[in-house]
Design an enzyme around this catalytic site. Structure first.
Site, short mmCIF file in Angstrom:
data_model
loop_
_atom_site.label_atom_id
_atom_site.label_comp_id
_atom_site.label_asym_id
_atom_site.label_seq_id
_atom_site.Cartn_x
_atom_site.Cartn_y
_atom_site.Cartn_z
N HIS A 225 -7.05 -3.14 9.86
CA HIS A 225 -8.33 -3.78 9.61
C HIS A 225 -9.15 -3.74 10.90
O HIS A 225 -9.55 -4.79 11.43
CB HIS A 225 -8.12 -5.21 9.13
CG HIS A 225 -7.30 -5.31 7.87
ND1 HIS A 225 -6.77 -6.49 7.40
CD2 HIS A 225 -6.93 -4.35 6.97
CE1 HIS A 225 -6.11 -6.26 6.26
NE2 HIS A 225 -6.18 -4.96 6.00
N GLU B 8 -17.15 11.86 23.11
CA GLU B 8 -15.90 12.54 22.76
C GLU B 8 -15.47 12.38 21.30
O GLU B 8 -14.47 12.98 20.89
CB GLU B 8 -14.81 12.14 23.74
CG GLU B 8 -15.28 12.47 25.15
CD GLU B 8 -14.21 12.79 26.15
OE1 GLU B 8 -13.07 12.39 25.92
OE2 GLU B 8 -14.55 13.42 27.16
N GLU C 113 0.83 -1.22 0.00
CA GLU C 113 0.00 0.00 0.00
C GLU C 113 0.86 1.26 0.00
O GLU C 113 0.40 2.34 0.39
CB GLU C 113 -0.93 0.02 1.24
CG GLU C 113 -1.80 -1.19 1.42
CD GLU C 113 -2.93 -1.33 0.38
OE1 GLU C 113 -3.00 -0.48 -0.53
OE2 GLU C 113 -3.70 -2.28 0.50
N HIS D 104 -12.94 -3.57 4.21
CA HIS D 104 -11.49 -3.78 4.29
C HIS D 104 -10.88 -3.21 5.57
O HIS D 104 -10.32 -3.94 6.38
CB HIS D 104 -10.82 -3.16 3.04
CG HIS D 104 -9.35 -3.40 2.97
ND1 HIS D 104 -8.67 -3.56 1.79
CD2 HIS D 104 -8.40 -3.48 3.93
CE1 HIS D 104 -7.40 -3.77 2.03
NE2 HIS D 104 -7.20 -3.71 3.33
N HIS E 122 -2.55 2.13 8.37
CA HIS E 122 -3.68 1.38 7.81
C HIS E 122 -3.89 0.14 8.65
O HIS E 122 -2.92 -0.55 9.00
CB HIS E 122 -3.38 0.99 6.36
CG HIS E 122 -4.29 -0.07 5.83
ND1 HIS E 122 -5.66 0.08 5.77
CD2 HIS E 122 -4.04 -1.31 5.34
CE1 HIS E 122 -6.20 -1.01 5.26
NE2 HIS E 122 -5.24 -1.88 5.00
P1 13P Z 1 1.01 -5.50 3.16
O1 13P Z 1 1.37 -6.78 3.87
O2 13P Z 1 1.59 -5.46 1.76
O3 13P Z 1 1.35 -4.29 3.98
O4 13P Z 1 -0.57 -5.50 2.94
C1 13P Z 1 -1.42 -5.64 4.03
C2 13P Z 1 -2.73 -4.97 3.85
O5 13P Z 1 -3.41 -4.70 4.81
C3 13P Z 1 -3.17 -4.62 2.47
O6 13P Z 1 -4.28 -3.77 2.48
ZN ZN Z 2 -5.41 -3.89 4.37
#
Ligand code: 13P
Ligand code: ZN
Length: 272
Positions: A143, A171, A118, A212, A141
């Site tokens: 999940h 808050e 990413e 995602h 980033h």
């Molecule tokens: P990477 O392992 O390449 O960082 O990808 C993980 C991910 O969350 C892709 O959206």
């Molecule tokens: Zn991801």
């Protein structure tokens, strides 16, 4: 210079503790998630010989705005849970070239690995956030479980999602008055998802990727983690109550709250 000296750097320790903490939260299964942390040359040069380039890697297109900038970035396919025990294999330090077309790998990715898939989304987001905040440093980033779950059951409109999240914990409005951005479902790791995410970063520090996860940005690791943690907590409350709402904060109360804390809620979400 001893190449292990870098392990004493506070930014490496922060990468180790934060990735472990995010895995512990259950947000980063397997290789899920990635972090990039903008560093100053002088911060790195104390610990690493920055004239020694291990490898270079071409970027899909030049990102001139980040020329000569340094980052520590999690590795592609690497597990957050493992960074703490083996940082040299799971993260790396990179520098963008003078013309922005490739990166120098200066340390890490020791098994021949590379930065996150990413990277375009990270780099483009850094560019946009730096335009609006000169102290910006982190793109994260993850999940996050409940934010992800929410995108299956909530309308996919950013103003509506923002209002729902603001209403779930008092808050939230204070922590992210700029609300959350939202893009359509797209292929992870693509240039397109990176470009669309970055466009949203002009007005928001949080951008949801439906089904995602989420992108969060900030000036420090703590602030960025705390931002995602707060939105995730609100999403958790939303998923816990499952639509059965008997009491909630009114728009007037949220406006009063914003005034009391001196924040300006993003336009067009609360009734005046
Ligand atoms: P990477 O392992 O390449 O960082 O990808 C993980 C991910 O969350 C892709 O959206
Ligand atoms: Zn991801």
């Amino acid at each position: 210079m001893d190449s292990n000296k870098i392990l004493e750097a506070s930014f490496i320790k922060e990468m180790m503790s934060t990735t472990y903490n995010m895995w512990r939260m259950g947000w980063d299964e397997r290789n899920g998630g990635n972090i990039s942390y903008l560093l100053k040359e002088e911060e790195i040069a104390k610990f690493l010989d920055i004239s020694k380039v291990i490898r270079t890697m071409k970027l899909p297109f030049p990102i001139k705005e980040l020329a000569n900038r340094y980052f520590v970035v999690t590795g592609s396919g690497k597990y957050f849970k493992n960074v703490i025990d083996n940082p040299e294999e799971n993260i790396g330090i990179i520098r963008v070239s003078e013309d922005g077309s490739y990166i120098d790998i200066l340390w890490g990715y020791a098994d021949g690995g590379r930065p996150t898939s990413e990277l375009v989304a990270h780099f483009m987001s850094h560019v946009k956030r730096l335009e609006v905040d000169k102290n910006h440093r982190i793109v994260m980033h993850t999940h996050a479980t409940n934010l992800l779950a929410m995108t299956f059951v909530h309308e996919l409109e950013e103003q509506k999602i923002t209002k729902t999240l603001w209403k779930m914990c008092t808050e939230c409005l204070v922590v992210f008055p700029d609300g959350v951005g939202l893009i359509p479902w797209m292929i992870p790791g693509s240039d397109e998802i990176g470009i669309e995410t970055a466009k949203k970063m002009i007005d928001h520090r949080l951008v949801i990727w439906p089904q995602h996860g989420i992108f969060g940005t900030g000036t420090s690791m703590d602030e960025t983690f705390g931002l995602i943690e707060t939105a995730e907590k609100a999403a958790e409350i939303y998923m816990l109550i499952g639509g059965k709402i008997k009491n909630s904060m009114t728009d007037k109360e949220l406006n009063d709250l914003a005034r009391a804390f001196g924040v300006s809620p993003a336009e067009g979400i609360l009734n005046k």
